[in-house]
Design an enzyme around this catalytic site. Structure first.
Site, mmCIF file in Angstrom:
data_model
loop_
_atom_site.group_PDB
_atom_site.id
_atom_site.type_symbol
_atom_site.label_atom_id
_atom_site.label_comp_id
_atom_site.label_asym_id
_atom_site.label_seq_id
_atom_site.Cartn_x
_atom_site.Cartn_y
_atom_site.Cartn_z
ATOM 1 C CG HIS A 126 -0.500 0.287 2.503
ATOM 2 N ND1 HIS A 126 -0.186 -0.711 3.400
ATOM 3 C CD2 HIS A 126 -0.230 1.454 3.132
ATOM 4 C CE1 HIS A 126 0.233 -0.165 4.530
ATOM 5 N NE2 HIS A 126 0.229 1.150 4.391
ATOM 6 C CG ASP A 149 -0.081 -4.030 2.720
ATOM 7 O OD1 ASP A 149 0.312 -3.477 1.673
ATOM 8 O OD2 ASP A 149 -0.517 -3.390 3.694
ATOM 9 N N GLY A 168 3.043 6.631 7.844
ATOM 10 C CA GLY A 168 4.455 6.927 7.609
ATOM 11 C C GLY A 168 5.364 5.834 8.149
ATOM 12 C CG ASN A 169 5.784 4.265 12.106
ATOM 13 O OD1 ASN A 169 5.173 5.178 12.636
ATOM 14 N ND2 ASN A 169 7.011 3.931 12.458
ATOM 15 C CB SER A 170 2.930 1.863 6.069
ATOM 16 O OG SER A 170 1.729 1.984 6.760
#
Length: 175
Positions: free
Chosen positions: A18, A56, A134-136
């Site tokens: 994502h 993901d 933003g950590n993804s």
């Protein structure tokens, strides 16, 4: 988004699907000595070479990356226990190179979750390390500095962070 370096026929970057969903090319910014110069120096072009929407996960090939950089060392889902200390690194809400800690809250094998107009399924590690947008795609480490997960999503409520397991990453890499 965030990411980390793995070895796969040379060094590659792993992040979430994502994060790079429709991107073909991306800019990779390595950690600078001076955080006020984020992405001014030490940045590279990359291209998305592999995706697994269900888990993901995505892999990025980086042009010009120093091949002497040490990739992450993997831990295993079966070795994780509820209560273990965990550490997340990422860029929540644009605050670059943020380090947070927490504990494993639960292990959820074959867990399903929605994201926008898609659905995902993987072994996930529920934990209390603070992660935000933003950590993804960033790493979740154990106390021995082994990668155990890829920070992927949160749930409404406090301390509900989830990371796709390294076991799913290893399957993704070998697909």
């Amino acid at each position: 988004g965030s990411g980390f370096i793995v070895e796969n026929n040379g060094l590659k970057i792993i992040t979430n699907w994502h994060v790079v969903e429709n991107a073909k090319q991306v800019i990779i910014c390595l950690r600078p000595k001076d955080l006020n110069k984020y992405c001014e120096d030490n940045n590279f072009k990359g291209r998305v070479i592999k995706k697994n929407k269900l888990k993901d996960l995505a892999m990025i090939e980086v042009i010009g990356l120093d091949q002497k950089i040490k990739p992450v060392v993997y831990g295993k889902f079966d070795d994780i226990e509820v209560g273990d200390d965990v550490f997340a690194i990422g860029h929540p809400k644009g605050f670059v190179w943020t380090f947070t800690d927490g504990r494993v809250s639960a292990l959820r094998p074959n867990y399903s979750w929605p994201y926008a107009d898609s659905n995902h399924k993987a072994h996930v590690i529920q934990n209390s390390a603070a992660i935000n947008s933003g950590n993804s795609g960033g790493p979740l480490f154990d106390i021995k500095k082994r990668l155990i997960g890829i920070n992927t999503f949160t749930h409404d409520g406090e301390g509900l962070s989830f990371a796709v397991s390294t076991d799913d990453l290893i399957e993704f890499i070998s697909e």
